[in-house]
Design a protein around this motif. Structure first.
Motif, mmCIF file in Angstrom:
data_model
loop_
_atom_site.group_PDB
_atom_site.id
_atom_site.type_symbol
_atom_site.label_atom_id
_atom_site.label_comp_id
_atom_site.label_asym_id
_atom_site.label_seq_id
_atom_site.Cartn_x
_atom_site.Cartn_y
_atom_site.Cartn_z
ATOM 1 N N GLU A 25 34.461 35.044 25.213
ATOM 2 C CA GLU A 25 35.326 34.171 25.238
ATOM 3 C C GLU A 25 36.818 34.760 25.116
ATOM 4 O O GLU A 25 37.311 35.093 25.514
ATOM 5 C CB GLU A 25 35.720 33.764 24.201
ATOM 6 N N MET A 27 40.777 34.209 27.435
ATOM 7 C CA MET A 27 41.775 32.693 27.712
ATOM 8 C C MET A 27 43.017 33.980 28.293
ATOM 9 O O MET A 27 43.390 34.831 27.730
ATOM 10 C CB MET A 27 42.569 31.934 26.248
ATOM 11 N N PRO A 38 42.792 27.154 37.603
ATOM 12 C CA PRO A 38 41.974 27.241 37.017
ATOM 13 C C PRO A 38 40.584 27.434 37.100
ATOM 14 O O PRO A 38 39.727 28.373 36.786
ATOM 15 C CB PRO A 38 42.068 26.258 35.778
ATOM 16 N N GLU A 45 39.452 30.027 29.557
ATOM 17 C CA GLU A 45 40.604 28.139 28.997
ATOM 18 C C GLU A 45 41.829 29.105 29.796
ATOM 19 O O GLU A 45 42.465 29.992 29.604
ATOM 20 C CB GLU A 45 40.900 28.857 27.580
ATOM 21 N N TRP A 46 42.376 28.518 30.137
ATOM 22 C CA TRP A 46 43.634 28.477 30.786
ATOM 23 C C TRP A 46 45.069 27.963 30.122
ATOM 24 O O TRP A 46 44.705 26.847 29.624
ATOM 25 C CB TRP A 46 43.705 27.626 32.122
#
Length: 218
Positions: A25, A27, A38, A45-46
């Protein structure tokens, strides 16, 4: 793992793409709207924010991350982000990119950094490794120089040919961690035999590398 990367330039995006493909995951934190894309790494995640601002990192829930990576092109930003991640958010593992080799001395535990990656130094080591047979090449410094990942390629006429790994008389603060043989990666055990052309990867303290060199004939 949950991983936060500061810097969504070419380096940060590439790292994010690799990590998301491996199931992590990720970011991406980027302060420049021109680099905020993005659609380039859709699985990540951005966050459009300044990685040097405590409030922005708090809002991004940085404390929930297992690893942070400082991958911007600015060493000052990478240092501040690393320090905040370690001291204010208690992130367990901090990895930082060193852009200017002259700044390497700063990228230590004092700034919250567990692993510093200097691209120029790594490229130089890879070039040296590509043309060296029978010599020892330092590939990576670990724990701010407390240990090194080094490589030795056994020459065609090595006296170790056919001998088991157990015959290597390594010093106490050195370990053979892998043997690269063709396309194979071998996790060595005592009875594995050595062959000419084997690339031996060691983790060793700087003070014992001469003994490792002697043990392998490098």
């Amino acid at each position: 793992m949950r991983i936060a990367i500061a810097g969504a330039g070419a380096v940060g995006r590439s790292i994010a793409a690799e990590l998301t493909e491996s199931g992590h995951e990720v970011m991406l934190i980027e302060r420049d709207a021109a680099h905020f894309a993005p659609e380039v790494v859709e699985q990540a995640e951005w966050v459009l924010a300044d990685a040097c601002e405590f409030s922005s990192l708090e809002e991004a829930d940085l404390q929930s991350c297992d690893v942070v990576i400082a991958a911007t092109g600015d060493d000052k930003v990478n240092l501040v982000y690393s320090l905040l991640a370690k001291t204010e958010f208690a992130v367990r593992r901090v990895v930082a990119r060193v852009n200017d080799p002259r700044n390497e001395w700063l990228f230590t535990e004092a700034w919250g950094i567990d692993v510093a990656v200097s691209t120029p130094r790594m490229l130089a080591a890879m070039v040296e490794e590509a043309v060296s047979v029978g010599g020892m090449v330092q590939l990576l410094s670990l724990r701010q120089g407390k240990a090194n990942l080094t490589e030795v390629t056994l020459p065609e006429q090595t006296p170790l040919a056919g001998k088991p790994v157990s015959t290597l008389e390594l010093p106490r603060d050195a370990a053979l961690v892998a043997i690269l043989r063709g396309e194979r990666v071998i996790v060595p055990v005592a009875e594995d035999s050595l062959e000419p052309g084997d690339e031996l990867l060691f983790v060793a303290a700087p003070g014992v590398e001469a003994a490792v060199r002697a043990a392998t004939g490098a």
